[in-house]
Design a protein around this motif. Structure first.
Motif, PDB file in Angstrom:
ATOM      1  N   GLU A 125       5.925   5.099  10.776  1.00 49.42           N
ATOM      2  CA  GLU A 125       4.670   4.708  11.417  1.00 49.42           C
ATOM      3  C   GLU A 125       4.265   3.274  11.099  1.00 49.42           C
ATOM      4  OE1 GLU A 125       1.852   7.613  10.164  1.00 49.42           O
ATOM      5  OE2 GLU A 125       2.725   9.220  11.373  1.00 49.42           O
ATOM      6  N   ILE A 126       4.724   2.755   9.948  1.00 43.74           N
ATOM      7  CA  ILE A 126       4.312   1.420   9.495  1.00 43.74           C
ATOM      8  C   ILE A 126       5.497   0.460   9.450  1.00 43.74           C
ATOM      9  CG2 ILE A 126       3.352   0.117   7.551  1.00 43.74           C
ATOM     10  CD1 ILE A 126       1.768   2.715   6.891  1.00 43.74           C
ATOM     11  N   VAL A 127       6.580   0.903   8.843  1.00 44.30           N
ATOM     12  CA  VAL A 127       7.733   0.017   8.633  1.00 44.30           C
ATOM     13  C   VAL A 127       8.696   0.149   9.813  1.00 44.30           C
ATOM     14  CG1 VAL A 127       9.564  -0.658   7.027  1.00 44.30           C
ATOM     15  CG2 VAL A 127       7.458   0.354   6.141  1.00 44.30           C
ATOM     16  N   LYS A 128       8.354  -0.512  10.891  1.00 48.91           N
ATOM     17  CA  LYS A 128       9.171  -0.429  12.110  1.00 48.91           C
ATOM     18  C   LYS A 128      10.413  -1.322  12.026  1.00 48.91           C
ATOM     19  CE  LYS A 128       6.172   2.122  14.523  1.00 48.91           C
ATOM     20  NZ  LYS A 128       6.461   3.476  15.043  1.00 48.91           N
ATOM     21  N   LYS A 129      10.225  -2.500  11.423  1.00 45.07           N
ATOM     22  CA  LYS A 129      11.345  -3.447  11.286  1.00 45.07           C
ATOM     23  C   LYS A 129      11.463  -3.861   9.818  1.00 45.07           C
ATOM     24  CE  LYS A 129      11.053  -5.279  16.004  1.00 45.07           C
ATOM     25  NZ  LYS A 129      10.837  -6.501  16.834  1.00 45.07           N
ATOM     26  N   PRO A 130      12.058  -3.004   9.009  1.00 46.56           N
ATOM     27  CA  PRO A 130      12.118  -3.264   7.565  1.00 46.56           C
ATOM     28  C   PRO A 130      12.959  -4.483   7.223  1.00 46.56           C
ATOM     29  CG  PRO A 130      13.549  -1.428   8.147  1.00 46.56           C
ATOM     30  CD  PRO A 130      12.762  -1.769   9.381  1.00 46.56           C
ATOM     31  N   THR A 131      12.475  -5.238   6.254  1.00 49.39           N
ATOM     32  CA  THR A 131      13.235  -6.384   5.752  1.00 49.39           C
ATOM     33  C   THR A 131      12.774  -6.701   4.341  1.00 49.39           C
ATOM     34  OG1 THR A 131      13.631  -8.759   5.969  1.00 49.39           O
ATOM     35  CG2 THR A 131      11.570  -7.927   6.890  1.00 49.39           C
TER      36      THR A 131
ATOM     37  N   PHE B 159      18.194  -2.329   5.569  1.00 47.59           N
ATOM     38  CA  PHE B 159      17.790  -0.930   5.671  1.00 47.59           C
ATOM     39  C   PHE B 159      18.235  -0.354   7.011  1.00 47.59           C
ATOM     40  CE2 PHE B 159      14.600  -3.206   3.146  1.00 47.59           C
ATOM     41  CZ  PHE B 159      14.593  -2.456   1.970  1.00 47.59           C
ATOM     42  N   ASP B 160      18.655   0.900   6.992  1.00 43.53           N
ATOM     43  CA  ASP B 160      19.043   1.595   8.214  1.00 43.53           C
ATOM     44  C   ASP B 160      17.933   2.568   8.597  1.00 43.53           C
ATOM     45  OD1 ASP B 160      20.320   2.763  10.327  1.00 43.53           O
ATOM     46  OD2 ASP B 160      21.699   3.961   9.113  1.00 43.53           O
ATOM     47  N   THR B 161      17.280   2.310   9.708  1.00 43.69           N
ATOM     48  CA  THR B 161      16.179   3.184  10.136  1.00 43.69           C
ATOM     49  C   THR B 161      16.662   4.380  10.962  1.00 43.69           C
ATOM     50  OG1 THR B 161      15.838   1.894  12.162  1.00 43.69           O
ATOM     51  CG2 THR B 161      14.565   1.232  10.210  1.00 43.69           C
ATOM     52  N   THR B 162      17.930   4.393  11.345  1.00 39.45           N
ATOM     53  CA  THR B 162      18.446   5.388  12.302  1.00 39.45           C
ATOM     54  C   THR B 162      18.054   6.831  11.988  1.00 39.45           C
ATOM     55  OG1 THR B 162      20.340   3.923  12.655  1.00 39.45           O
ATOM     56  CG2 THR B 162      20.505   6.148  13.551  1.00 39.45           C
ATOM     57  N   PRO B 163      18.242   7.322  10.745  1.00 39.53           N
ATOM     58  CA  PRO B 163      17.970   8.745  10.485  1.00 39.53           C
ATOM     59  C   PRO B 163      16.497   9.133  10.616  1.00 39.53           C
ATOM     60  CG  PRO B 163      19.333   7.770   8.738  1.00 39.53           C
ATOM     61  CD  PRO B 163      18.783   6.645   9.552  1.00 39.53           C
ATOM     62  N   VAL B 164      15.581   8.164  10.485  1.00 39.51           N
ATOM     63  CA  VAL B 164      14.144   8.504  10.429  1.00 39.51           C
ATOM     64  C   VAL B 164      13.288   7.660  11.377  1.00 39.51           C
ATOM     65  CG1 VAL B 164      14.198   9.368   8.050  1.00 39.51           C
ATOM     66  CG2 VAL B 164      13.869   6.912   8.461  1.00 39.51           C
ATOM     67  N   LYS B 165      13.937   7.012  12.327  1.00 39.37           N
ATOM     68  CA  LYS B 165      13.221   6.054  13.184  1.00 39.37           C
ATOM     69  C   LYS B 165      12.002   6.677  13.847  1.00 39.37           C
ATOM     70  CE  LYS B 165      14.357   2.279  16.300  1.00 39.37           C
ATOM     71  NZ  LYS B 165      15.439   1.588  17.034  1.00 39.37           N
ATOM     72  N   ASP B 166      12.116   7.915  14.284  1.00 38.05           N
ATOM     73  CA  ASP B 166      11.016   8.581  14.995  1.00 38.05           C
ATOM     74  C   ASP B 166       9.860   8.962  14.068  1.00 38.05           C
ATOM     75  OD1 ASP B 166      12.997  10.370  13.891  1.00 38.05           O
ATOM     76  OD2 ASP B 166      11.875  12.031  14.782  1.00 38.05           O
ATOM     77  N   LEU B 167      10.079   8.906  12.754  1.00 35.50           N
ATOM     78  CA  LEU B 167       9.054   9.312  11.790  1.00 35.50           C
ATOM     79  C   LEU B 167       8.356   8.135  11.124  1.00 35.50           C
ATOM     80  CD1 LEU B 167      11.037  12.238  10.079  1.00 35.50           C
ATOM     81  CD2 LEU B 167       9.150  12.452  11.730  1.00 35.50           C
TER      82      LEU B 167
ATOM     83  N   PRO C 140       0.816  -1.220   0.000  1.00 30.08           N
ATOM     84  CA  PRO C 140       0.000   0.000   0.000  1.00 30.08           C
ATOM     85  C   PRO C 140       0.854   1.277   0.000  1.00 30.08           C
ATOM     86  CG  PRO C 140      -0.840  -1.594   1.583  1.00 30.08           C
ATOM     87  CD  PRO C 140       0.484  -2.118   1.124  1.00 30.08           C
ATOM     88  N   PHE C 141       0.245   2.366  -0.403  1.00 31.31           N
ATOM     89  CA  PHE C 141       0.961   3.630  -0.605  1.00 31.31           C
ATOM     90  C   PHE C 141       1.828   4.047   0.578  1.00 31.31           C
ATOM     91  CE2 PHE C 141      -2.472   4.216  -3.764  1.00 31.31           C
ATOM     92  CZ  PHE C 141      -1.699   4.561  -4.863  1.00 31.31           C
ATOM     93  N   GLU C 142       1.248   4.052   1.778  1.00 29.34           N
ATOM     94  CA  GLU C 142       2.002   4.539   2.945  1.00 29.34           C
ATOM     95  C   GLU C 142       3.207   3.659   3.232  1.00 29.34           C
ATOM     96  OE1 GLU C 142       0.131   6.113   6.478  1.00 29.34           O
ATOM     97  OE2 GLU C 142      -1.824   6.027   5.468  1.00 29.34           O
ATOM     98  N   GLU C 143       3.005   2.360   3.153  1.00 22.92           N
ATOM     99  CA  GLU C 143       4.124   1.437   3.388  1.00 22.92           C
ATOM    100  C   GLU C 143       5.173   1.585   2.294  1.00 22.92           C
ATOM    101  OE1 GLU C 143       4.986  -3.331   4.210  1.00 22.92           O
ATOM    102  OE2 GLU C 143       3.050  -2.694   3.377  1.00 22.92           O
ATOM    103  N   ALA C 144       4.730   1.699   1.043  1.00 23.01           N
ATOM    104  CA  ALA C 144       5.660   1.862  -0.079  1.00 23.01           C
ATOM    105  C   ALA C 144       6.490   3.129   0.087  1.00 23.01           C
ATOM    106  CB  ALA C 144       4.889   1.907  -1.397  1.00 23.01           C
ATOM    107  N   LEU C 145       5.854   4.212   0.560  1.00 24.75           N
ATOM    108  CA  LEU C 145       6.585   5.470   0.737  1.00 24.75           C
ATOM    109  C   LEU C 145       7.652   5.330   1.819  1.00 24.75           C
ATOM    110  CD1 LEU C 145       6.873   8.437  -0.096  1.00 24.75           C
ATOM    111  CD2 LEU C 145       5.264   9.016   1.733  1.00 24.75           C
ATOM    112  N   GLU C 146       7.316   4.667   2.915  1.00 24.88           N
ATOM    113  CA  GLU C 146       8.306   4.496   3.987  1.00 24.88           C
ATOM    114  C   GLU C 146       9.463   3.611   3.524  1.00 24.88           C
ATOM    115  OE1 GLU C 146       6.791   3.496   7.836  1.00 24.88           O
ATOM    116  OE2 GLU C 146       5.469   5.259   7.930  1.00 24.88           O
ATOM    117  N   TYR C 147       9.150   2.548   2.795  1.00 27.29           N
ATOM    118  CA  TYR C 147      10.229   1.710   2.256  1.00 27.29           C
ATOM    119  C   TYR C 147      11.093   2.496   1.268  1.00 27.29           C
ATOM    120  CZ  TYR C 147       9.691  -2.963   4.220  1.00 27.29           C
ATOM    121  OH  TYR C 147       9.713  -4.039   5.075  1.00 27.29           O
ATOM    122  N   ALA C 148      10.458   3.350   0.473  1.00 29.97           N
ATOM    123  CA  ALA C 148      11.208   4.148  -0.499  1.00 29.97           C
ATOM    124  C   ALA C 148      12.174   5.105   0.205  1.00 29.97           C
ATOM    125  CB  ALA C 148      10.250   4.926  -1.396  1.00 29.97           C
TER     126      ALA C 148
END
Length: 391
Positions: free
Chosen positions: A286-292, A276-284, A204-212
């Protein structure tokens, strides 16, 4: 097919291949490959595609004025059966596909054989070399990684060190800017989907945007991004368009998701991939908490990573992989996983300064290109003519 360049004939060939080379009773699939014919006595460049195959003349075929055999990887593109038996999508099975084709064509073509491939296709070149080292005289993998783990940390370490501090800071600020303006950027994303008639039901759009956003640093360096072009203002359309330019937001649409299921299956089971490195945006997030990247593999198919597979390939290639010409770009994220042939091995590794995943022989200096031509000549002998690329 209509021949191009210096070829006299061109053919699309469909070969019935065993799904399981050890058990013909398991059934067969149709594998597509393309033969561009010049002269039976001239060299043959074998292109081991990592994915689907779109007929074109490869750089090495121009340099050698050779015949070319371009083979689509099993279960990709036109060579994908209606229903994939995933357990047979292995590199060893694919290598048997290539070996069978080469063995048949060697009855016709009597010249020297050279294998080449780009990225995953380059990995295939190296794996093939370990299984059938005498099938080709020379191997030329371009930008080919040999990855250690399911999601290899070396790519992230590479991202954290290449370029300037200022550029890396700008990348992180861009990532945050996109997510800080998430609702507006999502609207631009949805307009993009409507214009291009793309559906986003699988991701879905929101998840795709966070992965992007998480993907962005990897793709930026992979494709040779320009730091000066990174947007720094709160303009949703500008932010989305740059994200799309760097990654290609169509990557997450339903059709591409379907097309790349075989790729993710292979990466997560045998080849390895990046994380994926979540460090720079971890606080932002909402969906992709543990990307893989396991997120993009076939559903309900158990996947276990075989770390030994590529380790064995690496051991052979680095210690015994002679007559291999490696082409890499210094900034390419995949280059972090490049093999390093030992000094005693007759191989040549060329790394283009600040080069990206698009690095080719044509991009090197005149002196470096000559070094490449000389090495090819040495390996192939003087019965083969080298045709230098036009400056």
């Amino acid at each position: 097919m209509d021949p191009v360049d210096f070829y006299s004939t061109a053919s699309q060939i469909v070969l019935n291949q065993p799904v399981d080379h050890k058990n013909p009773a398991a059934g067969s699939f149709q594998q597509y490959f393309y033969v561009s014919h010049f002269d039976e006595t001239k060299p043959v460049v074998l292109v081991t595609e990592g994915y689907s195959a779109t007929p074109k003349t490869y750089e090495l075929s121009h340099i050698l004025r050779s015949n070319q055999v371009q083979v689509e990887y099993r279960f990709y593109g036109k060579s994908r059966p209606d229903s994939i038996q995933w357990k047979y999508l292995t590199n060893d099975q694919a290598i048997e596909d290539y070996h069978k084709i080469v063995s048949k064509l060697k009855r016709i073509y009597t010249g020297k054989w050279i294998s080449t491939g780009i990225s995953k296709g380059g990995e295939t070149v190296l794996i093939y070399k370990t299984k059938y080292p005498w099938d080709v005289e020379v191997a030329v993998p371009y930008v080919a990684p040999l990855i250690n783990t399911q999601e290899d940390i070396r790519t992230q370490n590479h991202i954290n060190t290449i370029g300037s501090d200022a550029c890396r800071t700008k990348i992180e600020k861009f990532q945050r800017l996109v997510l800080e303006n998430k609702n507006e950027v999502l609207e631009a994303f949805k307009r993009f989907a409507t214009i291009h008639k793309m559906k986003y039901t699988e991701v879905p759009f929101e998840e795709a945007l966070e992965y992007a956003v998480l993907e962005f640093p990897f793709s930026f360096w992979q494709w040779g991004g320009n730091c000066d072009e990174i947007p720094t203002i709160n303009d949703a359309s500008l932010l989305f368009n740059y994200l799309d330019k760097t990654i290609g937001m169509g990557f997450y649409n339903d059709q591409t998701y379907f097309d790349l299921l075989p790729s993710y299956y292979q990466h997560m089971s045998e080849l390895g991939y990046y994380g994926f490195d979540t460090t720079p945006v971890k606080d932002l997030l909402e969906i992709v908490k543990k990307p893989t990247n396991l997120r993009f593999t076939p559903k309900n198919i158990p996947i276990k990573f075989n770390a030994k597979y590529i380790k064995d390939v690496r051991d052979f290639i680095e210690n015994k992989g002679k007559n291999i010409l490696y082409i890499y770009g210094e900034y390419d994220t995949w280059g972090a996983c490049a093999p390093n042939p030992k000094p005693h091995v007759d191989a040549l590794k060329m790394v283009l300064k600040k080069g990206s995943h698009t690095t080719r022989i044509k991009d090197f200096s005149k002196e470096d290109k000559q070094r490449i031509y000389d090495k090819l000549q040495n390996w192939l002998g003087y019965s083969v003519t080298i045709y230098p690329l036009e400056e």
